[in-house]
Structure formats: C-alpha cells, structure tokens
Design a protein around this motif. Sequence first.
Motif, PDB file in Angstrom:
ATOM      1  N   PHE A 547       0.866  -1.168   0.000  1.00 38.45           N
ATOM      2  CA  PHE A 547       0.000   0.000   0.000  1.00 38.45           C
ATOM      3  C   PHE A 547       0.910   1.227   0.000  1.00 38.45           C
ATOM      4  CE2 PHE A 547      -4.142  -1.773   2.081  1.00 38.45           C
ATOM      5  CZ  PHE A 547      -4.306  -2.612   0.985  1.00 38.45           C
ATOM      6  N   ILE A 548       1.025   1.869  -1.156  1.00 37.07           N
ATOM      7  CA  ILE A 548       1.908   3.029  -1.304  1.00 37.07           C
ATOM      8  C   ILE A 548       1.107   4.293  -1.035  1.00 37.07           C
ATOM      9  CG2 ILE A 548       3.438   4.261  -2.889  1.00 37.07           C
ATOM     10  CD1 ILE A 548       3.708   1.535  -4.413  1.00 37.07           C
ATOM     11  N   VAL A 549       1.645   5.143  -0.175  1.00 36.99           N
ATOM     12  CA  VAL A 549       0.923   6.371   0.186  1.00 36.99           C
ATOM     13  C   VAL A 549       1.833   7.580   0.020  1.00 36.99           C
ATOM     14  CG1 VAL A 549      -0.731   5.248   1.704  1.00 36.99           C
ATOM     15  CG2 VAL A 549       1.462   5.948   2.634  1.00 36.99           C
ATOM     16  N   GLY A 550       1.384   8.504  -0.828  1.00 35.14           N
ATOM     17  CA  GLY A 550       2.073   9.774  -1.007  1.00 35.14           C
ATOM     18  C   GLY A 550       1.218  10.907  -0.463  1.00 35.14           C
ATOM     19  N   ALA A 551       1.607  12.139  -0.773  1.00 41.83           N
ATOM     20  CA  ALA A 551       0.886  13.310  -0.259  1.00 41.83           C
ATOM     21  C   ALA A 551      -0.565  13.313  -0.723  1.00 41.83           C
ATOM     22  CB  ALA A 551       1.598  14.582  -0.699  1.00 41.83           C
ATOM     23  N   LYS A 552      -0.803  12.959  -2.007  1.00 36.67           N
ATOM     24  CA  LYS A 552      -2.159  12.987  -2.545  1.00 36.67           C
ATOM     25  C   LYS A 552      -3.031  11.912  -1.892  1.00 36.67           C
ATOM     26  CE  LYS A 552      -4.721  12.958  -6.900  1.00 36.67           C
ATOM     27  NZ  LYS A 552      -4.636  12.821  -8.380  1.00 36.67           N
ATOM     28  N   GLU A 553      -2.475  10.703  -1.710  1.00 37.62           N
ATOM     29  CA  GLU A 553      -3.236   9.629  -1.067  1.00 37.62           C
ATOM     30  C   GLU A 553      -3.587  10.000   0.371  1.00 37.62           C
ATOM     31  OE1 GLU A 553      -1.426   7.944  -4.576  1.00 37.62           O
ATOM     32  OE2 GLU A 553      -0.495   8.985  -2.877  1.00 37.62           O
ATOM     33  N   ALA A 554      -2.619  10.609   1.080  1.00 36.04           N
ATOM     34  CA  ALA A 554      -2.865  11.009   2.466  1.00 36.04           C
ATOM     35  C   ALA A 554      -3.960  12.073   2.534  1.00 36.04           C
ATOM     36  CB  ALA A 554      -1.578  11.516   3.101  1.00 36.04           C
ATOM     37  N   GLU A 555      -3.914  12.980   1.597  1.00 31.01           N
ATOM     38  CA  GLU A 555      -4.896  14.065   1.587  1.00 31.01           C
ATOM     39  C   GLU A 555      -6.293  13.550   1.272  1.00 31.01           C
ATOM     40  OE1 GLU A 555      -5.834  18.160  -0.969  1.00 31.01           O
ATOM     41  OE2 GLU A 555      -3.845  17.238  -1.038  1.00 31.01           O
ATOM     42  N   GLU A 556      -6.389  12.578   0.353  1.00 34.32           N
ATOM     43  CA  GLU A 556      -7.695  12.092  -0.094  1.00 34.32           C
ATOM     44  C   GLU A 556      -8.162  10.832   0.633  1.00 34.32           C
ATOM     45  OE1 GLU A 556      -7.314  11.525  -4.268  1.00 34.32           O
ATOM     46  OE2 GLU A 556      -7.091  13.676  -4.720  1.00 34.32           O
ATOM     47  N   GLY A 557      -7.354  10.318   1.571  1.00 34.09           N
ATOM     48  CA  GLY A 557      -7.731   9.110   2.301  1.00 34.09           C
ATOM     49  C   GLY A 557      -7.724   7.865   1.430  1.00 34.09           C
ATOM     50  N   LYS A 558      -6.677   7.724   0.624  1.00 37.51           N
ATOM     51  CA  LYS A 558      -6.585   6.612  -0.315  1.00 37.51           C
ATOM     52  C   LYS A 558      -5.246   5.888  -0.176  1.00 37.51           C
ATOM     53  CE  LYS A 558      -9.637   8.707  -3.799  1.00 37.51           C
ATOM     54  NZ  LYS A 558      -9.763   9.143  -5.201  1.00 37.51           N
ATOM     55  N   VAL A 559      -5.103   4.776  -0.927  1.00 40.24           N
ATOM     56  CA  VAL A 559      -3.836   4.059  -1.035  1.00 40.24           C
ATOM     57  C   VAL A 559      -3.647   3.646  -2.488  1.00 40.24           C
ATOM     58  CG1 VAL A 559      -3.881   3.154   1.322  1.00 40.24           C
ATOM     59  CG2 VAL A 559      -4.863   1.801  -0.542  1.00 40.24           C
ATOM     60  N   ALA A 560      -2.390   3.547  -2.908  1.00 46.78           N
ATOM     61  CA  ALA A 560      -2.056   2.975  -4.218  1.00 46.78           C
ATOM     62  C   ALA A 560      -1.627   1.535  -3.962  1.00 46.78           C
ATOM     63  CB  ALA A 560      -0.943   3.773  -4.879  1.00 46.78           C
ATOM     64  N   TRP A 561      -2.425   0.590  -4.455  1.00 47.53           N
ATOM     65  CA  TRP A 561      -2.255  -0.841  -4.126  1.00 47.53           C
ATOM     66  C   TRP A 561      -1.490  -1.522  -5.246  1.00 47.53           C
ATOM     67  CZ3 TRP A 561      -7.102  -4.171  -2.504  1.00 47.53           C
ATOM     68  CH2 TRP A 561      -6.686  -5.454  -2.126  1.00 47.53           C
ATOM     69  N   ARG A 562      -0.333  -2.122  -4.889  1.00 50.49           N
ATOM     70  CA  ARG A 562       0.458  -2.876  -5.858  1.00 50.49           C
ATOM     71  C   ARG A 562       0.643  -4.299  -5.355  1.00 50.49           C
ATOM     72  NH1 ARG A 562       6.230  -0.964  -8.409  1.00 50.49           N
ATOM     73  NH2 ARG A 562       4.883   0.788  -8.991  1.00 50.49           N
ATOM     74  N   ARG A 563       0.364  -5.256  -6.243  1.00 48.43           N
ATOM     75  CA  ARG A 563       0.512  -6.665  -5.899  1.00 48.43           C
ATOM     76  C   ARG A 563       1.945  -7.129  -6.163  1.00 48.43           C
ATOM     77  NH1 ARG A 563      -4.081  -9.141  -3.467  1.00 48.43           N
ATOM     78  NH2 ARG A 563      -5.982  -8.533  -4.583  1.00 48.43           N
ATOM     79  N   HIS A 564       2.329  -8.200  -5.435  1.00 47.94           N
ATOM     80  CA  HIS A 564       3.654  -8.780  -5.670  1.00 47.94           C
ATOM     81  C   HIS A 564       3.738  -9.315  -7.088  1.00 47.94           C
ATOM     82  CE1 HIS A 564       7.371 -10.969  -5.086  1.00 47.94           C
ATOM     83  NE2 HIS A 564       6.791 -12.017  -5.656  1.00 47.94           N
ATOM     84  N   GLY A 565       4.870  -9.004  -7.750  1.00 47.48           N
ATOM     85  CA  GLY A 565       5.098  -9.512  -9.090  1.00 47.48           C
ATOM     86  C   GLY A 565       4.413  -8.722 -10.176  1.00 47.48           C
ATOM     87  N   SER A 566       3.722  -7.632  -9.812  1.00 45.57           N
ATOM     88  CA  SER A 566       3.017  -6.813 -10.799  1.00 45.57           C
ATOM     89  C   SER A 566       3.523  -5.372 -10.737  1.00 45.57           C
ATOM     90  CB  SER A 566       1.510  -6.845 -10.525  1.00 45.57           C
ATOM     91  OG  SER A 566       0.828  -5.946 -11.375  1.00 45.57           O
ATOM     92  N   LYS A 567       3.620  -4.752 -11.896  1.00 49.16           N
ATOM     93  CA  LYS A 567       4.000  -3.333 -11.961  1.00 49.16           C
ATOM     94  C   LYS A 567       2.776  -2.427 -11.950  1.00 49.16           C
ATOM     95  CE  LYS A 567       8.357  -4.164 -14.411  1.00 49.16           C
ATOM     96  NZ  LYS A 567       9.170  -3.882 -15.623  1.00 49.16           N
TER      97      LYS A 567
END
Length: 594
Positions: A547-567
């Motif tokens: 679950f990758i979280v940057g400034a935008k995700e923190a501001e909007e209450g979101k996460v960027a979800w990346r699975r193992h083995g996938s780009k």
Amino acid sequence: MAREQQDPTSPLYKIRHSLAHVLAQAVLEIRPGAKLGFGPPIEHGFYYDFDLDTPLTPEDLPELEKRMRKIIGQNQKFERADLPAEEMIARLEKDGAAYKAEQARDLKAGGEATLSLYANGPFTDMCEGPHVEHTGKIPPDAFRLDSLAGAYWKGSEKNKMLQRVYGLAFLNKNELKAFVEQRELAKERDHRKLGAQLGLFTISEEVGKGLPLWMPNGTVIREELEKLAKEKEFALGYKRVATPHITKEGLFLTSGHLPHYKDSMFPPMTADGETFYLKPMNCPFHHMIFKAQPRSYRDLPVRLAEYGTCYRYEQSGELSGLLRVRGLAMNDAHIYCTPEQAKEEFVQVMRLHMDYYELFGLKDYWVRLSLPELGEGGKYVNDPQAWEQAERLMLEAMEEVGIPYESARGEAAFYGPKIDMQIKNVAGREETASTNQLDLIMARRFDLTYIGADNQRHYPYIIHRAPLGTHERFVAFLIEHYGGAFPSWLAPEQVRLVPVNPEQNAYAETLAATLRKSFVRAEVDTTAESLGKKVREGQTQKVPNLFIVGAKEAEEGKVAWRRHGSKDQKVLPVADAVKELLEEIAERRDWRRG
C-alpha cells in the motif's frame, strides 16, 4: 516418464546407457590410463566412474562433449558377445581392468556362468546392455555433461574414491532444455534457500540436527495451516484432543512399534524404575482416548484430531531441511466407525484432500492404492475376510471420488490397505504428500470396542488420515510451490505500507493500526530509502500487497495498491481497499488465480 526411464526396453533407457559407453570412450581418449568402474543409465541421464591418475576438471567437460558428438557421428555399431565367466575374468585381468575383473568375479560367485560385453568402435566394456543399434541413433543435441563428483567403488567408504562424471540425456533437445530450466527454477525455489531469505525457519547445531526452529514468519504459516485444518475439521464433525510427547513403553509394545520400529525411535528414558519413549506417532494415544469411555454404535463415527508433535530418529545422512526431520507436527486424525460407515468416511477424507489441493492450486497429483500381495498371509493380519472387505471398500471409494489412481500389490501396511497421495514438486520429482490407511488390527490390539445394535461388543474400523501431512514437509512443499510468494491469507506479512516521503509516515502508521484491528499482519517501511528501493525490497521479501501512500493519497484518504510480481497499481479509498483485502483473506483466495 519415470517408469520409462527405468525400463531397459525403452528408447530413452538405451540412449542413456549407450551414452555412458560413449563417455567412457571419450575419457579414454584424453586419459588413456583410466580404469573403468560402473556406468549405468539413471533418472535424467547417466554417469560413469573412473580411476584416474590426473583427475578431470570442469574445464575438461566441453572437450569431452565434443569428442562424444564425434563418436556419435561415426555410427559405431554396438555389438554383443557372451563369454564364459572364467574367460571374461581372464580377459579383463589381461587388459588391466581391475574394477571390471572384480565385478566379474563377484558375478561368477553369485552364480553367473556367462557374462556379456559390448563393443562399439575401439571401445569394449563388460555390460549387460541393452544399447541402441549404433551411436548414430543417439540424438547429439539432447545430452550434455553435467557435473563431477567423488564416488566410492561399490558405494563403500572402505574402497577407493573414484571420479564420477554425470551427464543429462533426453529424447530431444527441447526435453533437455525444459529439464535444465525446471532444475534452475527448483534451485531458486529451494525451500532451504527461501526459508533463510524470508526468515521462516532455522536449524541450529546447538539444538540438534533435524530439529527445526520456527521463526516468527514461519510460525505464521504453521498457525494459518492449523487454523485452516481446525475450521475444515470442525465443519466435518471432528473433535480436537491433545496428548503428551512421551509415554511408557507398554503402549508401543501393544501397538507393535516396539520392537519393529525401535531403530526409528529415540532412545528410551527411565524414571521411577519405568521406561518411557518419545512418541513417533499419535495413534496409540488417540486409541486410549477412544477407550476411555463406553461407546455405542449411536456414538460412531468418532473423529479425533490433533496437530500432535512426534519424534523420529531419522539417519543423519537422510535429513534434509524441512523435508526429512526428527521433530514433526502432524495433521493427524483417527476415525472410529462401523464397517457400514467406513466407505462414506473414507470418501469424505479423500474429498477433504481434494478441497485442500484445489485451495493451494495443486493439480498434478494422483493416488497409489497399496494392497496386500495375494498369498502372503504371513506378512499381513491374518483375516482374509476383513482384507477382502477393506479392499472392496477402498476401490469403491476411489471410484466414487474420481481421483486417478494405480493399484500396487504388496505395499499395504501390515495392518491394512492404504493410499498415498503423490504430488510432483517444482523440480518435477514425485513425492508422497500424505498417507491414508484403513486399519484392521489396532482395535483388537487395544481392545477398542463399541456396543452394536445387537447389544454385542464389536471392533470398529479405524481410518488414519493426515491430509496436510506434517507442518514441516507440507510447508517445505508450499514454499517451493509458491516460490515464497504466498497468497495474502497465508503470507507472514500480508501488507506493507510504503510512505513516499517521511511526511506520510504518520498516515501510514494509522492505516497499519486500522488493518491490525482486523487482524491483518501489516508493517510500515519507515526507512529513509527512496520509494523505488522500498518497493524493490517489498518485492524481494515477497510481500503480497504494498500500500503506497504519497501526499495525494494522504490528503484524499486513499492508497495505491500494488501486488507482488506486478507493476500495475490501483488507487482506492482506504475503506474499499480494506474491504477487498479482508474478503480475499477470509475466503482464502489467491488473486493470481482469479
């Protein structure tokens, strides 16, 4: 394929056997004084043993391969000659073939009056055969020399150490290529290598050989497997029990493990004038629990389950990571039932196997049904009627569940027929995952009875079953099956929160705390490394969900979800991501299989 490899009449066997002779001929070209040992075909190829004044090195192998292909191109015919044993011995001694002469003398002493040799080109070797018609029948691009090793003559350390040259050989170059690629994959997925890399288990000399220590990550996998088994068994009416690790020797005398299996048991302990043993299996303990109270046919079936820890004194040379150990926790259960219930119970056990294999994505499996050898009554319990009934029951059960199986006479346990679940591992090697047995004798030995509808005492049928085998062996298999990249429900670390910058650390810690409240194993990477390095580290450690979280995700209450083995990654509101993940874990789904 495995059966063909051991069939002397098969083309592959003949090719491999012939290649061993071609190898010996090539070695004699660069080492004229070499003395020959044995050179048989083996699984995946062949080898030949040599006594050399100047040992071969890995750098010699390409030259030997080149010479072997030249010999193959000469279409040398393999011609057989049969000689009286005395004449063969004299010929070998004259040629200075000391090892072959010794073998010929052994064969003569064993009753062989005639011995055979094969000649191809200038090369002659005492050999039983068979071989291809001529060297031109050997595919020149379907073999390669593989490695060098030491090998004692006749396998005895009392004899001289010879040098062994191993070769690989298949019917065509595509099969050779596929095998080499599969073997490389197996090396990468070796459970010992991944176990250390992922912190799953360790084996300490201070603790003892074959006694694995489960580290936190490996303990998670054990506990998830136990949780799975407990849920499945609860739904099927099993009752859980717990038994001690030691017992008085009398229990194993009754069961028959002493003295027949004493060599595989740890030495006895004495206390208060009594002798105790560490238990090698759980069966006798469960039998005593069944016996502890009166039973009626209305109570049956009784299904007693335990992940019981057992101890077996395996030979040091046979210990191998988690696959062969001295301390093992077994997914054990014993079902006590009437003869009329036995088939249904056995079918249910087999379907439980199939459910587990489907869950883990295991498809390449079959069953070996082991039955008694007809006419060998002394080897088995002397009750022909019970054997006939048990055999019929198991055959009907196997037909009903529809799993492919083969029958093998003479391999039954002494107390009843059994089935072995055979699975291919990542290296393509067939292994026994678990064994289910129908027991015809232990109820009598332990005087286990129930009162039937006729108000008389009867002996129950007993089914021994362990669909998940032992923690040790099954976890080793799963490590290699998944390559250490476990599905979310089974992974030691299910989610790793990856802040893009330190400013998002607090947001990531809050998300991790939310996940942990739902019993999700979540960690936060608060290192000062770059985002790219954090992501690579998560991939290396095979964390299934980042679950990758940057400034935008923190501001909007979101996460960027990346699975193992996938780009690829998807951005979701936290509530949606948590809901999707929790459903996946609860259903034990593997997103890679849909």
